[in-house]
Design a protein around this motif. Structure first.
Motif, PDB file in Angstrom:
ATOM      1  N   GLY A   1       0.817  -1.206   0.000  1.00 18.21           N
ATOM      2  CA  GLY A   1       0.000   0.000   0.000  1.00 18.21           C
ATOM      3  C   GLY A   1       0.852   1.258   0.000  1.00 18.21           C
ATOM      4  N   LYS A   2       0.535   2.189   0.894  1.00 17.92           N
ATOM      5  CA  LYS A   2       1.226   3.476   0.860  1.00 17.92           C
ATOM      6  C   LYS A   2       2.649   3.366   1.389  1.00 17.92           C
ATOM      7  CE  LYS A   2      -0.928   5.051   5.229  1.00 17.92           C
ATOM      8  NZ  LYS A   2      -0.040   4.401   6.146  1.00 17.92           N
ATOM      9  N   ASN A   3       2.935   2.266   2.114  1.00 13.55           N
ATOM     10  CA  ASN A   3       4.292   2.099   2.623  1.00 13.55           C
ATOM     11  C   ASN A   3       5.251   1.519   1.589  1.00 13.55           C
ATOM     12  OD1 ASN A   3       3.522   2.986   5.153  1.00 13.55           O
ATOM     13  ND2 ASN A   3       2.856   0.936   5.749  1.00 13.55           N
ATOM     14  N   LYS A   4       4.674   1.063   0.478  1.00 14.38           N
ATOM     15  CA  LYS A   4       5.490   0.391  -0.533  1.00 14.38           C
ATOM     16  C   LYS A   4       6.644   1.284  -0.980  1.00 14.38           C
ATOM     17  CE  LYS A   4       4.543  -2.527  -4.566  1.00 14.38           C
ATOM     18  NZ  LYS A   4       5.408  -3.579  -4.193  1.00 14.38           N
ATOM     19  N   LEU A   5       7.828   0.676  -1.058  1.00 15.69           N
ATOM     20  CA  LEU A   5       9.015   1.441  -1.408  1.00 15.69           C
ATOM     21  C   LEU A   5       9.406   1.166  -2.849  1.00 15.69           C
ATOM     22  CD1 LEU A   5      11.174   0.684   1.744  1.00 15.69           C
ATOM     23  CD2 LEU A   5       9.957   2.784   1.272  1.00 15.69           C
ATOM     24  N   SER A   6      10.021   2.170  -3.481  1.00 22.21           N
ATOM     25  CA  SER A   6      10.562   1.945  -4.814  1.00 22.21           C
ATOM     26  C   SER A   6      11.856   1.147  -4.667  1.00 22.21           C
ATOM     27  CB  SER A   6      10.852   3.270  -5.507  1.00 22.21           C
ATOM     28  OG  SER A   6      11.989   3.859  -4.904  1.00 22.21           O
ATOM     29  N   LYS A   7      12.316   0.610  -5.802  1.00 20.55           N
ATOM     30  CA  LYS A   7      13.534  -0.208  -5.759  1.00 20.55           C
ATOM     31  C   LYS A   7      14.705   0.588  -5.204  1.00 20.55           C
ATOM     32  CE  LYS A   7      13.138  -4.155  -8.675  1.00 20.55           C
ATOM     33  NZ  LYS A   7      13.069  -4.646 -10.025  1.00 20.55           N
ATOM     34  N   GLN A   8      14.793   1.861  -5.621  1.00 22.15           N
ATOM     35  CA  GLN A   8      15.918   2.691  -5.199  1.00 22.15           C
ATOM     36  C   GLN A   8      15.866   2.944  -3.694  1.00 22.15           C
ATOM     37  OE1 GLN A   8      18.444   3.288  -7.182  1.00 22.15           O
ATOM     38  NE2 GLN A   8      19.452   4.070  -5.348  1.00 22.15           N
ATOM     39  N   GLU A   9      14.640   3.190  -3.194  1.00 21.76           N
ATOM     40  CA  GLU A   9      14.494   3.421  -1.747  1.00 21.76           C
ATOM     41  C   GLU A   9      14.897   2.184  -0.952  1.00 21.76           C
ATOM     42  OE1 GLU A   9      10.778   6.347  -0.869  1.00 21.76           O
ATOM     43  OE2 GLU A   9      10.377   4.654  -2.188  1.00 21.76           O
ATOM     44  N   MET A  10      14.457   1.014  -1.460  1.00 24.28           N
ATOM     45  CA  MET A  10      14.804  -0.232  -0.765  1.00 24.28           C
ATOM     46  C   MET A  10      16.310  -0.393  -0.714  1.00 24.28           C
ATOM     47  SD  MET A  10      11.900  -3.059  -1.390  1.00 24.28           S
ATOM     48  CE  MET A  10      12.375  -3.865  -2.783  1.00 24.28           C
ATOM     49  N   LEU A  11      16.946  -0.132  -1.857  1.00 27.77           N
ATOM     50  CA  LEU A  11      18.392  -0.278  -1.935  1.00 27.77           C
ATOM     51  C   LEU A  11      19.075   0.694  -0.980  1.00 27.77           C
ATOM     52  CD1 LEU A  11      20.498  -1.903  -3.474  1.00 27.77           C
ATOM     53  CD2 LEU A  11      20.697  -0.001  -5.067  1.00 27.77           C
ATOM     54  N   ASP A  12      18.598   1.935  -0.965  1.00 23.74           N
ATOM     55  CA  ASP A  12      19.208   2.936  -0.093  1.00 23.74           C
ATOM     56  C   ASP A  12      19.110   2.512   1.362  1.00 23.74           C
ATOM     57  OD1 ASP A  12      19.782   4.398  -2.279  1.00 23.74           O
ATOM     58  OD2 ASP A  12      18.149   5.863  -2.046  1.00 23.74           O
ATOM     59  N   ARG A  13      17.931   2.015   1.732  1.00 25.16           N
ATOM     60  CA  ARG A  13      17.759   1.637   3.142  1.00 25.16           C
ATOM     61  C   ARG A  13      18.611   0.435   3.489  1.00 25.16           C
ATOM     62  NH1 ARG A  13      11.740   2.433   5.050  1.00 25.16           N
ATOM     63  NH2 ARG A  13      12.372   0.937   6.620  1.00 25.16           N
ATOM     64  N   ALA A  14      18.685  -0.515   2.541  1.00 26.87           N
ATOM     65  CA  ALA A  14      19.516  -1.689   2.784  1.00 26.87           C
ATOM     66  C   ALA A  14      20.972  -1.268   2.949  1.00 26.87           C
ATOM     67  CB  ALA A  14      19.380  -2.684   1.633  1.00 26.87           C
ATOM     68  N   VAL A  15      21.418  -0.340   2.092  1.00 26.33           N
ATOM     69  CA  VAL A  15      22.812   0.094   2.169  1.00 26.33           C
ATOM     70  C   VAL A  15      23.074   0.823   3.482  1.00 26.33           C
ATOM     71  CG1 VAL A  15      24.493   1.674   1.169  1.00 26.33           C
ATOM     72  CG2 VAL A  15      23.198   0.162  -0.314  1.00 26.33           C
ATOM     73  N   SER A  16      22.116   1.651   3.910  1.00 24.80           N
ATOM     74  CA  SER A  16      22.379   2.372   5.160  1.00 24.80           C
ATOM     75  C   SER A  16      22.368   1.421   6.351  1.00 24.80           C
ATOM     76  CB  SER A  16      21.398   3.530   5.345  1.00 24.80           C
ATOM     77  OG  SER A  16      20.094   3.032   5.478  1.00 24.80           O
ATOM     78  N   ALA A  17      21.514   0.386   6.304  1.00 26.63           N
ATOM     79  CA  ALA A  17      21.531  -0.611   7.376  1.00 26.63           C
ATOM     80  C   ALA A  17      22.849  -1.373   7.358  1.00 26.63           C
ATOM     81  CB  ALA A  17      20.359  -1.579   7.223  1.00 26.63           C
ATOM     82  N   ALA A  18      23.318  -1.682   6.153  1.00 29.00           N
ATOM     83  CA  ALA A  18      24.572  -2.421   6.033  1.00 29.00           C
ATOM     84  C   ALA A  18      25.736  -1.578   6.533  1.00 29.00           C
ATOM     85  CB  ALA A  18      24.799  -2.825   4.582  1.00 29.00           C
ATOM     86  N   LYS A  19      25.663  -0.276   6.259  1.00 25.24           N
ATOM     87  CA  LYS A  19      26.736   0.617   6.723  1.00 25.24           C
ATOM     88  C   LYS A  19      26.766   0.642   8.240  1.00 25.24           C
ATOM     89  CE  LYS A  19      27.885   3.806   3.059  1.00 25.24           C
ATOM     90  NZ  LYS A  19      27.049   4.629   2.193  1.00 25.24           N
ATOM     91  N   LEU A  20      25.582   0.647   8.815  1.00 24.24           N
ATOM     92  CA  LEU A  20      25.495   0.708  10.268  1.00 24.24           C
ATOM     93  C   LEU A  20      26.220  -0.474  10.910  1.00 24.24           C
ATOM     94  CD1 LEU A  20      24.156   2.216  12.683  1.00 24.24           C
ATOM     95  CD2 LEU A  20      22.282   0.602  12.465  1.00 24.24           C
ATOM     96  N   VAL A  21      26.076  -1.654  10.306  1.00 19.23           N
ATOM     97  CA  VAL A  21      26.734  -2.834  10.877  1.00 19.23           C
ATOM     98  C   VAL A  21      28.047  -3.139  10.156  1.00 19.23           C
ATOM     99  CG1 VAL A  21      24.583  -3.830  11.660  1.00 19.23           C
ATOM    100  CG2 VAL A  21      25.455  -4.433   9.430  1.00 19.23           C
ATOM    101  N   GLN A  22      28.454  -2.232   9.282  1.00 21.06           N
ATOM    102  CA  GLN A  22      29.760  -2.299   8.619  1.00 21.06           C
ATOM    103  C   GLN A  22      29.958  -3.552   7.773  1.00 21.06           C
ATOM    104  OE1 GLN A  22      32.332  -1.766  11.957  1.00 21.06           O
ATOM    105  NE2 GLN A  22      31.981   0.431  12.044  1.00 21.06           N
ATOM    106  N   ILE A  23      28.983  -3.820   6.902  1.00 18.30           N
ATOM    107  CA  ILE A  23      29.140  -4.959   5.994  1.00 18.30           C
ATOM    108  C   ILE A  23      28.878  -4.530   4.561  1.00 18.30           C
ATOM    109  CG2 ILE A  23      28.647  -6.881   7.536  1.00 18.30           C
ATOM    110  CD1 ILE A  23      25.708  -6.609   6.398  1.00 18.30           C
ATOM    111  N   GLU A  24      28.993  -3.214   4.266  1.00 18.80           N
ATOM    112  CA  GLU A  24      28.584  -2.757   2.940  1.00 18.80           C
ATOM    113  C   GLU A  24      29.408  -3.387   1.816  1.00 18.80           C
ATOM    114  OE1 GLU A  24      29.686  -0.943   5.426  1.00 18.80           O
ATOM    115  OE2 GLU A  24      30.764   0.862   4.826  1.00 18.80           O
ATOM    116  N   GLU A  25      30.602  -3.881   2.134  1.00 14.86           N
ATOM    117  CA  GLU A  25      31.409  -4.468   1.054  1.00 14.86           C
ATOM    118  C   GLU A  25      31.069  -5.944   0.820  1.00 14.86           C
ATOM    119  OE1 GLU A  25      33.840  -5.038   4.789  1.00 14.86           O
ATOM    120  OE2 GLU A  25      32.397  -3.628   3.962  1.00 14.86           O
ATOM    121  N   LEU A  26      30.143  -6.474   1.627  1.00 18.96           N
ATOM    122  CA  LEU A  26      29.809  -7.898   1.481  1.00 18.96           C
ATOM    123  C   LEU A  26      28.459  -8.107   0.806  1.00 18.96           C
ATOM    124  CD1 LEU A  26      30.746  -9.038   5.092  1.00 18.96           C
ATOM    125  CD2 LEU A  26      32.150  -9.205   3.059  1.00 18.96           C
TER     126      LEU A  26
END
Lengths: 387, 386
Positions: B112-137
């Motif tokens: 529904g209204k919470n649905k994210l675009s592909k780019q948004e999903m990717l951005d959030r995944a990358v920021s979560a990965a950065k937080l736990v320091q695994i962005e290179e994996l």
């Protein structure tokens, strides 16, 4: 390296007579790879038989050429202590001999009952007019293949087999998957249902065929149970056993699916049950819909088993014969319901029998078909199956 | 988000059909977890800590009591509506998906209204990965990662949907000792950075003590003590808590209180003060390993069995007939250790060591109830026997 080989020598000296040979071989392999530590500890037991052979071969070449390669490092180290070196050589020999001795029964049986007949069939398929009684033939060449490939009965059999395979394999696997998922999601009576679904698997093919005859066959006295149902819904009776081609094919497919399903259900229910519940919990916490969970988690998780079933399903369906006999009797060519294996059988023993060359050619063609399909399956599965 | 547990109870029907009694996994748990804190649920296996976590996550339904997230009553809500992130003990990473796909997986469920675009999903995944320091994996599969990296991916997956509460089930139990220390610091850092109320379950007291703002010690479904780690360590509420916290474990002795005096065996070790100190009774006297002082004239006589050197400090292992533990371990600084060894080599025949006890490291517990007796052991005694 020196340290390793010393360890080996020590191993050989210290260990009991039985263990000697294995330790020995592992050491040698270890030196070959240059990573002896793991192997010496005997972590790689499962490979030891294979490696036995490797060692043996490399050793023989060493002997013949008089050069030291592979185990060379070993020998040169041993040379510093000549007594040890000589003892080691002898032990090596005994060790590899033992390895061959262990392999012998399997090699003999496989050779006599699998490899030899396979080669023989291949040879027969190129011998024209081979007579198994007199062991004579008229000449060699590809005539058998040309005959078989132009035989309308064979073409009919190929057509039938392909229709059977294309319809039954996906359908039976799909239905089995649905039933397994259903079984997996109910708790009460699951075992009872599992048993019931498994019953057809332990029932004799011919007995099942008899039941299907009763269900489908149209006789002067009765139209059969299925026709009774069709009549109820306002249709007219169809003769499924001696009637039109599509009706017979329908019965055959129905029957095949019914027969192969239990095994598939068994495999799939256990595959489903072995998927760790945590994956589902994780998906649940994240609010994953049932459909997405099934498509993105369950299916990939059990994909190896599904592909196993598809591959064995293809092979099994290509080799269908007894099912057809159970339904339509032995005169399959007349019924236009012959399969490839049925054709081979007829060529060997049937009314038109006595043509082992044609049978061999057909068998080799079948072999080639199954091999091709299986290779395609494996290629596809490599891309689609996870792990 | 404040998490409030009110009389939370979970009973399982007994497997044994003859016995009608239910198994009580969590018994009347009432506790309010303050917003933005890291809470450790601590207890031996089978104490109901994982069940408590499952109740909070919604994977199991409580038989009694209520759960509130802030002012929302979530007791009857299914897990996906609670806004929680859950990290499983075995991480439960989907083995066929890459790290990126794993982290994005929860986002793909939004509708529904919470649905994210592909780019948004990717951005959030990358920021979560950065937080736990695994962005290179990001393009690896879980099977190609080490245990610690898998753990980080699991945490990133739990955090990516921005949960109100983060729950960790035995987060470090699958890691080796060195990685465990590193990862627990990491969990602490991530929790601080995100400020998400975090509850984690562990059976390892050291783990819980080192990173929690508060620990909850549980036993057989019943909360034993709640408090800041140091506070619980320094003032255990009962014998179980005293025994469960601390390595090496606390030394428990059979003791007696006579005329305001604590005796261990025959030795009068401490003078007591406080409300209950007048009463003569049998007690358990528990002494932290660091509460022993090696003294020539110390009141507690023990039979020396050996010395364990552990680098920073040394533990003197000894025996006493009144001890409940098979061996008494007293930790003393390494510099004293040299003294001990010299003493041992000088008098090899001398097998008796004498200790004085630090009053604030000694706890008394009732013999029957094993509850703490709050008396103040004050003075050290010099000798004196019963």
């Amino acid at each position: 390296m020196i340290e390793q080989s010393e360890m080996c020598v020590k191993d050989v000296k210290n260990s009991s007579a039985d263990k000697e040979s294995t330790d020995k071989n592992m050491c040698i392999n270890g030196t070959d790879v240059g990573n002896a530590a793991d192997k010496i500890n005997g972590t790689d037991i499962s490979n030891s038989t294979n490696k036995d052979i490797d060692t043996d071969i490399s050793k023989d070449t060493n002997k013949n050429n008089g050069t030291n390669k592979g185990i060379g490092t070993h020998k040169s180290n041993g040379a510093s202590n000549s007594k040890d070196g000589a003892g080691k050589d002898l032990l090596e020999r005994i060790g590899s001999l033992k390895g061959w001795l262990y392999l012998l029964p399997a090699v003999l049986f496989l050779g006599a009952f699998m490899v030899y007949p396979l080669i023989d069939v291949f040879v027969y398929s190129f011998e024209e007019g081979y007579n198994s009684a007199s062991q004579t033939y008229l000449g060699t060449g590809g005539y058998n293949y040309s005959y078989v490939l132009h035989d309308p009965y064979f073409l009919q059999a190929v057509k039938n087999t392909f229709i059977l395979v294309i319809i039954t394999v996906p359908l039976s696997t799909g239905i089995a998957l649905l039933i397994s998922v259903g079984l997996n999601s109910i708790k009460p009576l699951r075992n009872l249902f599992q048993t019931i679904y498994f019953l057809p698997y332990v029932t004799n093919t011919l007995a099942v065929g008899l039941v299907f005859m009763i269900l489908f066959k149209k006789t002067p006295y009765t139209d059969g149970l299925i026709n009774l149902l069709i009549n109820w819904f306002g249709g007219s009776s169809v003769d499924f056993i001696d009637g039109p081609y599509w009706a017979k094919m329908f019965v055959l497919c129905f029957y095949t699916i019914w027969v192969v399903m239990p095994f598939k259900i068994l495999i799939l229910t256990s595959a489903l049950a072995s998927v760790n519940q945590d994956y589902y919990n994780a998906a649940k916490v994240d609010g994953t819909s049932k459909l997405r969970t099934f498509g993105r988690i369950t299916l990939p998780m059990i994909s190896p088993m599904i592909f196993y079933l598809v591959i064995t399903g293809f092979i099994g369906a290509f080799k269908a014969y007894s099912d057809v006999v159970a339904l339509f009797g032995t005169d399959l060519n007349a019924a236009k319901m012959n399969t490839i294996v049925g054709y081979i059988y007829d060529m060997l023993y049937g009314d038109s029998g006595g043509y082992p060359s044609y049978a061999s050619a057909a068998a080799i063609i079948l072999f080639a078909i199954i091999l091709t399909i299986t290779c395609i399956n494996l290629l596809v599965s490599k891309r689609k199956v996870h792990y | 988000m404040e998490v409030k547990l009110q009389n939370l109870t979970k009973k399982f029907p007994s497997r044994d059909k003859k016995k009608q009694e239910d198994v009580v996994a969590v018994n009347d748990f009432t506790f309010t977890i303050p917003d933005g804190k890291l809470i450790g649920l601590l207890g031996p296996s089978g104490c109901g800590k994982s069940t408590t976590l499952n109740l909070i996550s919604g994977l199991q339904k409580p038989t009694g009591g209520r759960i509130f997230f802030g002012s929302d009553d979530v007791t009857t809500l299914p897990p996906e509506k609670r806004g929680i992130g859950l990290v499983f003990q075995n991480y439960a990473l989907y083995p066929h998906l890459t790290v990126r796909q794993n982290i994005q997986f929860p986002l793909g469920n939004l509708k529904g209204k919470n649905k994210l675009s592909k780019q948004e999903m990717l951005d959030r995944a990358v920021s979560a990965a950065k937080l736990v320091q695994i962005e290179e994996l990001m393009d690896r599969k879980p099977g190609e990662l080490s245990g610690g990296q898998q753990q980080r991916v699991a945490i990133a997956r739990a955090l990516v949907k921005m949960p109100r509460v983060l729950l960790l089930d035995e987060p470090l139990s699958n890691l080796d000792a060195r990685l465990r220390i590193q990862t627990r610091e990491e969990i602490r850092r991530i929790q601080r950075e995100t400020g998400i109320t975090t509850i984690f379950v562990t059976h390892d007291q050291e783990e819980a003590m080192s990173i929690s703002d508060m620990i909850v010690v549980m036993k057989e479904g019943i909360v034993q003590q709640i408090g800041r780690p140091q506070q619980v360590y320094d003032s255990p509420a009962n014998l179980f808590v005293a025994k469960f916290l601390g390595t090496p474990p606390i030394n428990v002795f059979q003791g007696k209180v006579r005329k305001g005096m604590l005796y261990i065996g025959e030795d009068a070790v401490l003078k007591l003060q406080g409300a209950d100190s007048g009463e003569d009774r049998e007690v358990y006297a528990a002494v932290r390993p660091e509460g022993f002082l090696l003294q020539e004239e110390g009141p507690l006589h023990c039979e020396l069995s050996g010395i364990e050197v552990m680098g920073r400090d040394i533990s003197v292992v000894s025996k006493n007939s009144a001890s409940e533990n098979p061996a008494i371990r007293a930790i003393i600084g390494a510099e004293n250790g040299i003294h001990v060894e010299r003493m041992l080599s000088a008098h090899p025949e001398k097998r008796t060591v004498r200790f004085a006890l630090m009053p604030h490291k000694v706890f008394l517990f009732d013999k029957e109830t094993e509850e703490r007796i709050f008396v103040n052991p004050t003075e050290q005694m010099n000798g004196g026997r019963l």
